[in-house]
Scaffold this active site. Structure first.
Site, PDB file in Angstrom:
ATOM      1  N   CYS A  76      10.248   1.230   2.746  1.00  0.00           N
ATOM      2  CA  CYS A  76      11.165   0.181   3.236  1.00  0.00           C
ATOM      3  C   CYS A  76      12.583   0.706   3.315  1.00  0.00           C
ATOM      4  CB  CYS A  76      11.162  -1.008   2.292  1.00  0.00           C
ATOM      5  SG  CYS A  76       9.563  -1.739   2.123  1.00  0.00           S
ATOM      6  N   GLU A 124      11.231  -2.135  12.067  1.00  0.00           N
ATOM      7  CA  GLU A 124      10.998  -1.029  11.145  1.00  0.00           C
ATOM      8  C   GLU A 124       9.809  -0.219  11.683  1.00  0.00           C
ATOM      9  OE1 GLU A 124       9.777  -2.707   7.404  1.00  0.00           O
ATOM     10  OE2 GLU A 124      10.869  -1.184   6.290  1.00  0.00           O
ATOM     11  N   SER A 136       6.144  -7.303   3.905  1.00  0.00           N
ATOM     12  CA  SER A 136       6.881  -7.629   5.129  1.00  0.00           C
ATOM     13  C   SER A 136       7.673  -8.934   4.986  1.00  0.00           C
ATOM     14  CB  SER A 136       5.907  -7.769   6.302  1.00  0.00           C
ATOM     15  OG  SER A 136       5.132  -8.937   6.130  1.00  0.00           O
ATOM     16  N   TRP A 145       0.805  -1.222   0.000  1.00  0.00           N
ATOM     17  CA  TRP A 145       0.000   0.000   0.000  1.00  0.00           C
ATOM     18  C   TRP A 145       0.838   1.272   0.000  1.00  0.00           C
ATOM     19  CZ3 TRP A 145       1.565   2.756   4.085  1.00  0.00           C
ATOM     20  CH2 TRP A 145       2.054   2.063   5.187  1.00  0.00           C
ATOM     21  N   ASN A 146       2.137   1.175   0.335  1.00  0.00           N
ATOM     22  CA  ASN A 146       2.895   2.429   0.504  1.00  0.00           C
ATOM     23  C   ASN A 146       3.264   3.091  -0.820  1.00  0.00           C
ATOM     24  OD1 ASN A 146       4.804   0.450  -0.040  1.00  0.00           O
ATOM     25  ND2 ASN A 146       6.340   1.283   1.341  1.00  0.00           N
ATOM     26  N   LYS A 203      -1.955  -8.575  -7.702  1.00  0.00           N
ATOM     27  CA  LYS A 203      -2.814  -8.619  -6.510  1.00  0.00           C
ATOM     28  C   LYS A 203      -2.384  -7.434  -5.647  1.00  0.00           C
ATOM     29  CE  LYS A 203      -3.895  -9.408  -2.692  1.00  0.00           C
ATOM     30  NZ  LYS A 203      -4.419  -8.271  -1.913  1.00  0.00           N
ATOM     31  N   GLU A 216      11.020  -8.397  -2.018  1.00  0.00           N
ATOM     32  CA  GLU A 216      11.551  -7.123  -1.531  1.00  0.00           C
ATOM     33  C   GLU A 216      10.860  -6.880  -0.194  1.00  0.00           C
ATOM     34  OE1 GLU A 216      11.637  -3.690  -0.444  1.00  0.00           O
ATOM     35  OE2 GLU A 216      10.785  -2.902  -2.313  1.00  0.00           O
TER      36      GLU A 216
HETATM   37  C1  SIN Z   1       9.618   0.593  -0.844  1.00  0.00           C
HETATM   38  O1  SIN Z   1       9.440   1.254   0.147  1.00  0.00           O
HETATM   39  O2  SIN Z   1       9.319  -0.602  -0.859  1.00  0.00           O
HETATM   40  C2  SIN Z   1      10.195   1.130  -2.134  1.00  0.00           C
HETATM   41  C3  SIN Z   1      10.852   2.435  -2.021  1.00  0.00           C
HETATM   42  C4  SIN Z   1      11.454   2.893  -3.317  1.00  0.00           C
HETATM   43  O3  SIN Z   1      11.218   2.327  -4.382  1.00  0.00           O
HETATM   44  O4  SIN Z   1      12.184   3.874  -3.266  1.00  0.00           O
END
Ligand code: SIN
Length: 488
Positions: free
Chosen positions: A293, A390, A238, A160-161, A184, A259
């Protein structure tokens, strides 16, 4: 002010599943609300797919794969290029949609759309460069070569981010390689995914090549992992869910590109340019209100520059404006949910209990709900929750250190290894620390490292595989060795 829904372009507000080139409700007739994190209002009701709907999407992807993988690369490239152009043309409309479901400020949402579109532009070109090789033979009667062929049906499970960019970072290389893909999207942010599918259709991407199936992650993820026809799953999310997907995929021996979580260190050495280090910390820490992330999660600052850095960082943080992403001047949107707020609070409480000082922020703004004040903590230490997990929120904890060895040891003292940053003007130190950090991506004298042409991914529990760059297409191809005998 207009309501969020009235600001969204009608043709991009899709709420049905996109399967086999058509739009349909989930076969159980269920839907689920998409909540605007800034207002708590429902933006739209989106179809909830059943496992059978997912199987239908896999059937369609399998059928479409045959034609798409045989489509000449320049033709695939042109279609992808058209998709890129449509996304760029509609960037403002897509940004409205993205902000409504995710919360980030409009300018940042627009930036994400263009960042995501960059992957399509880049991989549209790369489609034409998926070279094999000719191997010098060991026998005059033989010729040997390799080709790269598309793996088949692939799937993307996205967070969602970054509701747009994380999809395009996966779909662009998959489609460029000749694969079909089922997306998805996160349950919180399915609208951007559906809008991207509408534009893909308009661009001429054939039916079944790109499907979007919305609904429960665990239910639909299980169908994807257990189905032998799905050859690669690319997941961003996650570490906990990454492990589940890996375990579930064992039976069908799928390729997984993962990732996962990060716990990025950001180290400021005494010899750093102070202003640049503060800028880098702001860029890295407060992008998407701390919900990436690769956000700096632990800020290590050396004795000699510590006080000046903390003061300057606090000054810059005080300039941030927390609010609804659609309001002019907002630099920090809301957090995605009340649960996200709880986690930030838990980290602050734990740090206080263990002796850290909150020098700025520490709680919600006067708007309440999910609007959290950028928070600065000093005298933090590696045993605190904020250094082990995190935070995924606007919390900047500063941990003091004395020597380079100490900084490297603390930075690497985590199960994660996605991004790491440091600030120094000493070339010897830049080389040593870059090599010593146990991460997949290093930012030196910068807090912004993401770019479609560069490989992105982690080591340790932060994941497997790379996205973006020429390496990002490898997850979607098989290397085939062909040995031809009887040619002499
Ligand atoms: C992420 O937070 O998973 C990706 C961040 C990014 O692509 O810079």
């Amino acid at each position: 002010m207009s309501t969020p829904a009235t600001l969204i372009a009608d043709d991009l507000l899709r709420t049905q599943l996109h399967i086999a080139g058509g739009w349909r409700d989930g076969s159980a007739g269920e839907s689920s609300p998409v909540i605007d994190p800034a207002t708590g209002e429902t933006v739209a009701e989106v179809a909830v797919a059943t496992p059978d709907d997912m199987v239908a999407a896999i059937d369609a992807a399998q059928e479409a794969f045959a034609g798409w993988s045989r489509t000449p690369a320049p033709q695939r490239s042109r279609i992808l290029r058209r998709w890129y152009e449509l996304i760029v043309e509609r960037a403002d409309d897509l940004a409205q949609l993205l902000t409504a479901e995710q919360g980030k400020p409009l300018a940042e949402a627009r930036g994400e759309i263009l960042y995501g579109a960059g992957f399509i532009e880049w991989f549209a070109e790369e489609a034409k460069r998926l070279y094999g090789e000719v191997i010098p033979t060991n026998n005059p009667d033989r010729r040997m070569m390799t080709i790269r062929s598309a793996v088949g049906v692939t799937a993307a499970i996205t967070p969602w981010n970054f509701p747009c960019a994380m999809i395009l970072r996966k779909a662009a290389p998959a489609l460029a390689a000749g694969c079909s893909m089922i997306i998805k999207p996160a349950e919180e942010t399915p609208l951007s995914a559906l809008a991207l599918a509408a534009l893909a259709q308009e661009a001429g991407i054939p039916a079944g090549v790109l499907s979007v199936v919305t609904g429960s992650g665990p239910r639909l993820g299980e169908v994807l992992t257990r189905d032998e026809r799905v050859r690669t799953i690319s997941f961003t999310g996650s570490t906990e869910v990454g492990r589940i997907l890996m375990a579930q995929s064992a039976g069908t021996l799928k390729r997984l590109a993962l990732e996962l979580g990060g716990n990025a260190p950001l180290i400021v050495f005494d010899d750093a340019d102070l202003d640049n280090a503060v800028k880098g910390a702001m860029d890295s820490k407060f992008r998407n209100a701390g919900q990436t992330c690769v956000c700096a999660n632990r800020i290590f600052v050396q004795d000699g520059i510590h006080d000046a850095f903390v003061e300057a960082l606090g000054r810059e943080m005080a300039k941030l404006r927390v609010g609804d992403g659609r309001e002019p001047g907002t630099t920090q949107g809301p957090l995605i949910s009340p649960a996200a707020v709880d986690k930030v609070r838990r980290h602050i409480d734990d740090a206080r209990d263990k002796g850290a000082r909150v020098v700025q922020g520490g709680d919600l703004t006067e708007r309440g709900r999910t609007f959290f004040t950028p928070t600065l903590i000093v005298d933090a230490s590696p045993d605190m929750l904020l250094a082990r997990e995190e935070t995924f929120g606007p919390l900047a904890p500063v941990i003091r250190f004395s020597t380079e060895e100490e900084a490297i040891r603390m930075a690497n003292d985590t199960e994660f290894g996605l991004a790491g940053y440091f600030f120094s003007r000493d070339i010897g130190r830049i080389t040593r620390v870059s090599e010593a950090l146990e991460v997949g991506v290093v930012g030196v004298n910068t807090g912004l490292i993401s770019y479609e042409g560069a490989p992105f991914g982690g080591v340790k529990q932060s994941g497997i595989g790379r996205e973006g760059s020429r390496h990002g297409i490898e997850e979607y191809t098989d290397l085939k060795y062909i040995c031809i005998e009887g040619v002499a």
